[in-house]
Design an enzyme around this catalytic site. Structure first.
Site, PDB file in Angstrom:
ATOM      1  N   HIS A 264       4.457  33.483 -17.139  1.00  0.00           N
ATOM      2  CA  HIS A 264       4.023  33.824 -15.780  1.00  0.00           C
ATOM      3  C   HIS A 264       3.765  35.328 -15.687  1.00  0.00           C
ATOM      4  O   HIS A 264       2.784  35.784 -15.105  1.00  0.00           O
ATOM      5  CB  HIS A 264       5.115  33.383 -14.800  1.00  0.00           C
ATOM      6  CG  HIS A 264       4.829  33.674 -13.354  1.00  0.00           C
ATOM      7  ND1 HIS A 264       5.803  33.711 -12.403  1.00  0.00           N
ATOM      8  CD2 HIS A 264       3.680  33.954 -12.697  1.00  0.00           C
ATOM      9  CE1 HIS A 264       5.267  33.993 -11.229  1.00  0.00           C
ATOM     10  NE2 HIS A 264       3.989  34.148 -11.374  1.00  0.00           N
TER      11      HIS A 264
ATOM     12  N   HIS B 228       8.962  31.696 -17.449  1.00  0.00           N
ATOM     13  CA  HIS B 228       8.979  32.943 -16.669  1.00  0.00           C
ATOM     14  C   HIS B 228       8.169  34.027 -17.385  1.00  0.00           C
ATOM     15  O   HIS B 228       7.396  34.759 -16.772  1.00  0.00           O
ATOM     16  CB  HIS B 228      10.416  33.451 -16.510  1.00  0.00           C
ATOM     17  CG  HIS B 228      11.236  32.694 -15.506  1.00  0.00           C
ATOM     18  ND1 HIS B 228      10.828  32.509 -14.204  1.00  0.00           N
ATOM     19  CD2 HIS B 228      12.449  32.090 -15.605  1.00  0.00           C
ATOM     20  CE1 HIS B 228      11.769  31.821 -13.550  1.00  0.00           C
ATOM     21  NE2 HIS B 228      12.750  31.554 -14.375  1.00  0.00           N
TER      22      HIS B 228
ATOM     23  N   HIS C 208      12.468  27.242 -20.632  1.00  0.00           N
ATOM     24  CA  HIS C 208      12.533  27.709 -19.245  1.00  0.00           C
ATOM     25  C   HIS C 208      12.202  29.205 -19.153  1.00  0.00           C
ATOM     26  O   HIS C 208      11.309  29.621 -18.408  1.00  0.00           O
ATOM     27  CB  HIS C 208      13.934  27.429 -18.687  1.00  0.00           C
ATOM     28  CG  HIS C 208      14.144  27.898 -17.282  1.00  0.00           C
ATOM     29  ND1 HIS C 208      14.107  27.044 -16.200  1.00  0.00           N
ATOM     30  CD2 HIS C 208      14.382  29.128 -16.761  1.00  0.00           C
ATOM     31  CE1 HIS C 208      14.312  27.730 -15.088  1.00  0.00           C
ATOM     32  NE2 HIS C 208      14.489  29.007 -15.400  1.00  0.00           N
ATOM     33  N   GLU C 209      12.904  29.997 -19.940  1.00  0.00           N
ATOM     34  CA  GLU C 209      12.687  31.449 -19.868  1.00  0.00           C
ATOM     35  C   GLU C 209      11.286  31.811 -20.348  1.00  0.00           C
ATOM     36  O   GLU C 209      10.682  32.769 -19.870  1.00  0.00           O
ATOM     37  CB  GLU C 209      13.755  32.202 -20.672  1.00  0.00           C
ATOM     38  CG  GLU C 209      15.202  31.971 -20.210  1.00  0.00           C
ATOM     39  CD  GLU C 209      15.424  32.185 -18.716  1.00  0.00           C
ATOM     40  OE1 GLU C 209      14.656  32.936 -18.094  1.00  0.00           O
ATOM     41  OE2 GLU C 209      16.359  31.567 -18.163  1.00  0.00           O
TER      42      GLU C 209
HETATM   43 ZN   LIG Z   1      14.605  30.591 -14.019  1.00  0.00          ZN
END
Ligand SMILES: [Zn+2]
Length: 646
Positions: free
Chosen positions: A445, A442, A438-439
């Site tokens: 991105h 980010h 998940h991280e």
């Molecule tokens: Zn998040």
């Protein structure tokens, strides 16, 4: 390289040095505003440099305060934060800068990305009320100040009541509780439980005494009665604010800077999901109900849910997260994640020798075709002085500065995974693996941005309801057998994770997902409806009841006051925005199935996705871009399918 960021002295002197930097920034901005030839190039680019420098410097402190928290970092942070807030508030209310943006907006040689910078900038100025007459501007300032006070009180009331209650119980009612949770509750020879999250959840999940569960639940759900009045005042002020700023209601105001089109669209989205997963939720509940009857509980109540749900899950899935940990040794997982990303996007993370703020932290350089793209720092193990949870923090944004130099991005990934010792490796739980993916979403991105304009590059400028799109997309791969098998090997024997364990991971994720889903929708719809019109405290209660009648599968006892504890929307940034989680998740579910349909690695799909979607950072609405990219409309069904609901 040395990335210790700040030494003891620099931390101590930070507020003084930073206030000098701020003064320089203010002077530079004043000069800029008075430039003769105001244009995108002459104003926005140097303005971006100012913001970039401040952010980069302040992040050194905020990062250290989160990962190496000491009295010194706290003190420095407490002194510096108000200065930063004041600077940016002043900028947002600076009529001169707003006019400059308006003027630049009429330049006809702006690129699409530059246009996005200006339009988003103007939007934010207007939301701050910069365009209003002085009297109304003053009222906006007062309202915002009061709202922030009320938010703090709301939060504080919950904390106070959370700390007030504790309950001592006999060991005999804890026979089903895992030893680690029991130990956490042990004080001398007593077992004491509180309303703090980990303690409360452990108790509600494992305490076999129904009466005690209800007592605990009641204490929890009746916290902060004083918040009832606060809610009324907050909603009244938000409504007034929306009127002053020219909206019909606060929901409209909230949606204005988000990716969703209108408040109605958001409601329709959630109502549609609610209708489509009601049946599954009812089935989940019926199963739980009949299971509970075996234990002589006829009328299942809210305070029984966690307990029987855990019991039933154990019986059905026999899932033990400890059993999985030997397959997820931390370094092997990181290696595996890198290998997966290399195969997917043709990007390469290489370890970089560096002196960091902590010996457990690591530094990596990111390359595409041998060309350096940016730097990633990982600090993943729990320790004293580190804040709870996991997060990605952007340190430096990729952009081209006013001197024409290309600045490369830098980002931190921080987590609290089980620590390694001299003799034992860090063995992750599967949810830690999911968190890391998940991280990393980010971080990618931010790091893979191909945008030259600071204000919309990487995570900058991204809409609140789509910011979780890349992270939720990536975490789905942590459940894919093909990906897991790439790195999940037993740290002692080297055995690849067995298929049946992978199935359990997925079954565990989707266990009674219908009930979980309708609960989130209940919160999301409630949040929207109370922000659609002027509301009294009774109105709030009535709205919650109406939503529950339609959406929920179980009605909590009369005494519960969920709204008094809904800090997300009354003391956090989620007002008329709670839907954002599901909104971003829908897009990530759609994208995920497109990856899967392309066998994840085939057809150059991932590469195209990187070039045409992810690398746009915050410069375009991901949803519009993705629909164009995939050639089809985003649907709700993918989201339901991903959770095993349809
Ligand atoms: Zn998040």
């Amino acid at each position: 390289m040395d990335y210790t960021l700040l030494n003891e002295n620099e931390i101590e002197n930070f507020p003084v040095n930073f206030s000098e930097k701020l003064q320089d920034a203010k002077d530079a901005l004043e000069n800029l505003k008075n430039t003769d030839d105001l244009s995108y190039k002459n104003f926005i680019r140097p303005f971006a440099d100012i913001v970039h420098d401040l952010h980069k410097e302040f992040t050194k402190l905020s990062h250290l305060n989160s990962v190496n928290n000491t009295n010194k970092t706290q003190e420095a942070y407490k002194k510096t934060l108000p200065m930063v807030t004041e600077f940016f508030t002043d900028v947002s209310l600076d009529g001169k800068i707003y006019q400059i943006y308006e003027k630049i907006n009429s330049e006809n040689n702006l690129s699409k990305v530059q246009k996005a910078v200006i339009e988003k900038g103007i939007r934010d100025f207007r939301l701050a009320g910069v365009h209003l007459p002085e009297k109304e501007k003053e009222r906006v300032r007062q309202i915002n100040l009061r709202l922030s006070e009320l938010g703090n009180s709301f939060f504080q009331n919950i904390l106070d009541d959370t700390d007030k209650f504790s309950m001592e119980v006999e060991e005999s009612v804890l026979s089903e509780m895992p030893e680690s949770e029991k130990q956490a509750a042990k004080e001398g020879d007593k077992y004491i439980f509180t309303l703090q999250m980990p303690s409360f959840i452990a108790f509600m999940t494992y305490c076999s005494d129904r009466k005690l569960r209800e007592k605990m639940y009641k204490a929890f759900m009746t916290r902060a009665p004083k918040n009832e009045d606060i809610i009324e005042e907050i909603l009244t002020l938000r409504y007034e604010l929306s009127q002053i700023l020219g909206f019909n209601n606060f929901a409209e105001l909230s949606i204005y800077d988000k990716a969703a089109g209108t408040a109605e669209e958001v409601i329709e989205f959630q109502e549609d999901l609610a209708a489509k997963c009601k049946q599954k939720a009812q089935n989940d509940f019926a199963e739980l109900q009949s299971f509970a009857q075996k234990y002589n509980v006829k009328n299942l109540q809210s305070y029984d849910l966690m307990y029987f749900s855990e019991k039933l899950k154990k019986e059905k899935l026999n899932f033990n997260e400890e059993e999985l940990r030997p397959y997820f040794e931390k370094n092997a997982v990181i290696e595996g994640l890198f290998t997966f990303l290399q195969k997917l996007f043709n990007i390469e993370f290489k370890p970089e020798k560096a002196v960091l703020w902590h010996k457990k932290a690591r530094c990596y350089k990111l390359y595409i075709d041998g060309v350096e793209q940016g730097t990633l720092f990982m600090d993943l193990e729990a320790r004293k002085g580190k804040k709870d949870g996991a997060w990605m923090n952007d340190w430096v944004t990729k952009y081209t500065n006013s001197a024409g130099e290309k600045i490369l991005p830098k980002a931190f990934i921080v987590a609290n995974f089980p620590p390694s010792t001299e003799t034992n490796p860090s063995l992750l739980r599967h949810r830690d693996v999911e968190t890391l993916f998940h991280e990393m979403g980010h971080a990618l991105h931010h790091l893979l941005s191909n945008v030259d304009e600071y204000f919309v590059s990487g995570v900058n400028g991204i809409e609140w309801d789509l910011v979780e799109f890349p992270s939720q997309l990536l975490e789905n791969f942590a459940f894919e057998p093909e990906i897991l098998k790439m790195f999940a090997r037993h740290y002692k024997t080297g055995e690849i994770i067995p298929e049946k364990l992978i199935c359990k991971i997925v079954d565990n994720k989707n266990f009674h997902s219908g009930m979980g889903f309708v609960r989130q929708l209940e919160f999301g719809l409630f949040d929207m409806y109370i922000h659609m019109r002027k509301m009294s405290a009774e109105g709030v209660e009535k709205t919650l009841d109406e939503v529950r009648d339609r959406v929920a599968v179980i009605k909590p006892p009369e005494y519960t006051k969920f709204q008094n504890q809904f800090a997300h929307i009354f003391a956090g940034g989620y007002a008329a925005g709670y839907y954002s989680y599901k909104w971003a998740e829908r897009l990530s579910a759609n994208a995920f199935y497109d990856f899967v349909n392309n066998n994840i690695f085939d057809n150059g799909f991932a590469q195209k996705f990187l070039d045409e979607v992810l690398s746009l950072g915050g410069s375009a609405n991901f949803e519009d871009v993705y629909e164009k990219f995939s050639g089809k409309k985003i649907d709700n069904e993918s989201l339901l399918k991903l959770h095993g609901i349809i």
